[in-house]
Design a protein around this motif. Structure first.
Motif, PDB file in Angstrom:
ATOM      1  N   ARG A 119     -41.330  -8.259 -45.533  1.00  0.00           N
ATOM      2  CA  ARG A 119     -40.955  -8.274 -44.110  1.00  0.00           C
ATOM      3  C   ARG A 119     -42.527  -7.583 -43.676  1.00  0.00           C
ATOM      4  N   ASP A 157     -22.664 -13.285 -45.392  1.00  0.00           N
ATOM      5  CA  ASP A 157     -23.923 -13.092 -45.721  1.00  0.00           C
ATOM      6  C   ASP A 157     -24.118 -11.677 -45.797  1.00  0.00           C
ATOM      7  N   THR A 158     -24.384 -11.267 -47.057  1.00  0.00           N
ATOM      8  CA  THR A 158     -24.597  -9.920 -47.249  1.00  0.00           C
ATOM      9  C   THR A 158     -25.809  -9.399 -47.798  1.00  0.00           C
ATOM     10  N   GLY A 159     -26.171  -8.221 -47.742  1.00  0.00           N
ATOM     11  CA  GLY A 159     -27.593  -7.959 -48.272  1.00  0.00           C
ATOM     12  C   GLY A 159     -27.527  -6.283 -48.484  1.00  0.00           C
ATOM     13  N   ALA A 182     -35.014 -12.404 -46.005  1.00  0.00           N
ATOM     14  CA  ALA A 182     -33.734 -12.195 -46.300  1.00  0.00           C
ATOM     15  C   ALA A 182     -33.062 -13.100 -47.270  1.00  0.00           C
ATOM     16  N   VAL A 211     -22.809  -9.243 -43.044  1.00  0.00           N
ATOM     17  CA  VAL A 211     -22.888 -10.166 -41.846  1.00  0.00           C
ATOM     18  C   VAL A 211     -21.665 -11.151 -41.693  1.00  0.00           C
ATOM     19  N   TRP A 233     -26.541  -9.810 -36.303  1.00  0.00           N
ATOM     20  CA  TRP A 233     -27.861 -10.184 -37.426  1.00  0.00           C
ATOM     21  C   TRP A 233     -28.091 -11.638 -37.150  1.00  0.00           C
ATOM     22  N   MET A 267     -30.498 -14.747 -47.302  1.00  0.00           N
ATOM     23  CA  MET A 267     -29.687 -15.860 -46.730  1.00  0.00           C
ATOM     24  C   MET A 267     -30.583 -17.142 -46.569  1.00  0.00           C
ATOM     25  N   ASN A 276     -25.628  -4.476 -45.679  1.00  0.00           N
ATOM     26  CA  ASN A 276     -25.041  -5.148 -44.605  1.00  0.00           C
ATOM     27  C   ASN A 276     -24.361  -6.435 -44.715  1.00  0.00           C
ATOM     28  N   MET A 326     -33.520  -7.824 -52.414  1.00  0.00           N
ATOM     29  CA  MET A 326     -32.285  -7.943 -51.609  1.00  0.00           C
ATOM     30  C   MET A 326     -31.012  -8.589 -52.599  1.00  0.00           C
TER      31      MET A 326
HETATM   32  N1  SER Z   1     -29.038 -11.192 -43.959  1.00  0.00           N
HETATM   33  C1  SER Z   1     -28.922  -9.952 -43.644  1.00  0.00           C
HETATM   34  C2  SER Z   1     -29.924  -8.857 -43.627  1.00  0.00           C
HETATM   35  O1  SER Z   1     -31.018  -9.530 -44.120  1.00  0.00           O
HETATM   36  C3  SER Z   1     -27.589  -9.693 -44.689  1.00  0.00           C
HETATM   37  O2  SER Z   1     -28.134  -9.999 -45.868  1.00  0.00           O
HETATM   38  O3  SER Z   1     -29.697  -7.799 -43.445  1.00  0.00           O
END
Ligand code: SER
Length: 603
Positions: A67, A232-234, A39, A211, A159, A41, A209, A85
């Motif tokens: 992942r 924290d967004t993705g 991710a 967060v 999350w 973050m 997403n 991301m």
């Molecule tokens: N950490 C969150 C995710 O991986 C937002 O980036 O979905």
């Protein structure tokens, strides 16, 4: 919209909104407790947890991610091993309102996605974490109708943390409505049923997403409030691109289709009729290319094992599609064309990528056929639909079948695999064949070396790693701390905290100091200490590890009696430094925020 245009639009948008553009960190994270960066973050954890103060309050990035959790789902429209991301962060600056406004503005104004196509989900409250009523209110006030706002619990809308502990929080996800029509479940209901985001049908795809990171989960699973409220967004880059390119799957976008075409050109089967197989091949090949471009090679441990797994799985699918032996060459070239500008390592390492895959193909290609025959034979005589641990181990040992490959084959035939039995077999075998051989170097970065000669080489590099850490602390300052380490028989890799790039002079000084200590032929001393004593002394320990009460400490002591290096470590080490040869730093590079990575060799 082309991939490069979307990347640019995203960074431009957030830069205009006062965000610092931060480069992607490596796929191999500095924190060795996670295998991959999964991710955006991850490189910001020190900021999100409040342990380090960032020099900016807002950041955005395009992060390379990998992942393994979704491996079974790769092959459907939207899942991948490797992906990009797009993310934006607030460190104690804007919170829910700000994050939602930015997301809506970017999607509906800059990208011109109609607001009616957007649905969202929010956290409904679970355990001690309350319902996110604020987000519901904000979404509604921004024109998202209440029936398009669904509520879910921890499993969908909470999350993190990435590992066992760390920053986390409730999240709000944005979905794109692909079809505009509910499935047979019918329209969503206020109480929660019906066709809505997270429905099993193909109607919605999650694109963003958000967060709201206001908690820290500790080792014991307790939640405490973080000092600051962070965001924290993705965005799943491939998914957003698919939406913008009007496709029903990531695999049909400009990022993937040229790879699929490169495969299709070599066989008589067509993508339309064999989507799953083509998609798995395209995804795994792309994932493998990115891993190899960062120096990962197929092996039986850690990242190398994951690479081996996806390559061997691909080799099986290449066989299913009846592809020629060098099936990967064309598509690998397409991958460097698609990604070379954005990620030059994929272009410059193209040859390594091709030879890396070729070696695995040569190693496994033949064994696969024999192993498949053996597998069929096994099933013929079975009354119970279980493949025993011993049988799985035999396929692993004699035919190179990763456990997961046997599991997949078994599942296709309606069989189960005794995983626990396999692990016991594996353990027993390792204990017998490697009795007394060290499993870990540096207490981390497990590297199971195969021959005695390789073990000796790795041992020397391990001692060199201690000298390196001590030299870095002497030359750069005592803020230098180990953040990760990985040793193979060929080279060492050491990650450490340091805010900026090392100058050529600093690199030279560090090298000289290490070589000086090698020439002085110092003794490497081993002793037992209680961990409590360690905590009180100035012995270095890698605090991401869990230590037992009694630990081994290795010291490298100068002739004058002054301790040059003293570290808690499982060993093994050489007895005298003069056996190391000449130490050379071959590369110094960034490795996440505030962390540098050195690769070095012994000549
Ligand atoms: N950490 C969150 C995710 O991986 C937002 O980036 O979905």
């Amino acid at each position: 919209m082309k991939p490069e245009e979307l990347r640019k639009a995203f960074l431009d948008f957030f830069e205009k909104k006062g965000h610092e553009i931060v480069a992607s960190s490596s796929l191999i994270p500095a924190d060795p407790t996670s295998l991959f960066t999964s991710a955006g973050m991850q490189q910001f954890v020190p900021y999100l947890s409040g342990k380090v103060k960032p020099s900016y309050k807002r950041a955005c990035s395009i992060q390379k991610c990998f992942r393994t959790g979704d491996l079974d789902e790769v092959g459907n429209a939207w899942h991948h091993t490797f992906f990009e991301m797009l993310g934006n962060w607030s460190f104690g600056d804007y919170f829910k309102e700000g994050a939602i406004d930015f997301a809506l503005e970017f999607l509906t104004k800059d990208l011109k996605i109609p607001k009616e196509k957007l649905w969202v989900s929010v956290f409904k409250g679970e355990k001690e974490i309350p319902k996110d009523a604020k987000s519901i209110k904000v979404w509604q006030s921004r024109g998202i109708k209440r029936e398009k706002i669904s509520e879910f619990g921890m499993s969908e809308n909470f999350w993190g943390p990435v590992g066992r502990e760390g920053p986390c929080g409730p999240c709000s996800e944005v979905f794109y409505d692909l079809t505009g029509k509910p499935c047979e479940k019918g329209p969503p209901t206020i109480s929660g049923g019906g066709c809505r985001p997270n429905c099993e049908c193909d109607r919605f795809v999650e694109i963003w997403n958000l967060v709201f990171m206001e908690y820290n989960k500790d080792e014991k699973g307790r939640f405490e409030k973080l000092p600051e409220k962070n965001v924290d967004t993705g965005i799943g880059f491939e998914r957003l691109l698919a939406v913008l390119q009007g496709k029903n799957s990531d695999y049909e976008t400009d990022l993937f289709f040229p790879i699929i075409r490169g495969i299709q050109n070599q066989c008589s089967k067509k993508y339309e009729k064999n989507k799953r197989e083509f998609r798995i091949l395209a995804d795994h090949l792309r994932g493998a290319a990115f891993l190899i471009s960062e120096g990962v090679l197929p092996s039986n441990v850690e990242q190398g094992y994951v690479l081996r797994r996806i390559l061997r799985r691909s080799i099986r699918y290449a066989k299913i599609l009846d592809l020629p032996k060098n099936w990967y060459v064309e598509p690998a070239k397409r991958i460097s064309e698609i990604y070379g500008d954005e990620y030059p390592e994929v272009r410059t390492k193209q040859e390594n990528i091709i030879t890396g895959i070729q070696r695995e193909q040569e190693k496994f290609g033949k064994a696969l056929e024999r192993g498949l025959r053996q597998f069929e034979k096994l099933l013929e005589v079975k009354r119970v639909k279980i493949i025993t641990g011993k049988e799985v181990f035999d396929l692993y040992q004699n035919y190179g079948f990763p456990l997961e490959l046997t599991e997949e084959l078994a599942k296709e035939k309606g069989f189960k695999v005794d995983k626990v039995g396999f692990k016991t077999e594996l353990k027993t075998h390792k204990e017998i064949s490697r009795a007394g051989a060290p499993k870990k170097f540096g207490g981390i970065g497990i590297e199971q070396v195969e021959s005695k000669e390789e073990r000796e080489k790795a041992k020397r590099l391990h001692t060199a790693t201690h000298l390196l850490q001590a030299a870095l602390r002497e030359i750069l300052g005592k803020h230098v701390k180990q953040m990760g380490s990985d040793i193979t028989p060929e080279r060492l890799r050491f990650d450490f905290s340091h805010p900026e790039k090392l100058t050529p002079e600093e690199i030279k000084k560090v090298e000289n100091l290490v070589n000086e200590k090698i020439r002085e032929d110092l003794i490497v001393k081993k002793e037992e200490m209680s961990f409590k004593e360690v905590l009180k002394s100035d012995v270095l320990a890698f605090f991401k590890e869990k230590y037992p009460e009694k630990v081994t400490v290795y010291s490298i002591v100068e002739r004058s009696g002054k301790v040059f290096s003293k570290e808690v470590c499982g060993g093994p080490h050489v007895e005298r430094t003069s056996t190391l040869g000449i130490f050379k730093i071959v590369k110094e590079s960034p490795c996440g925020t505030g962390v540098r990575r050195i690769r070095a060799i012994l000549k």
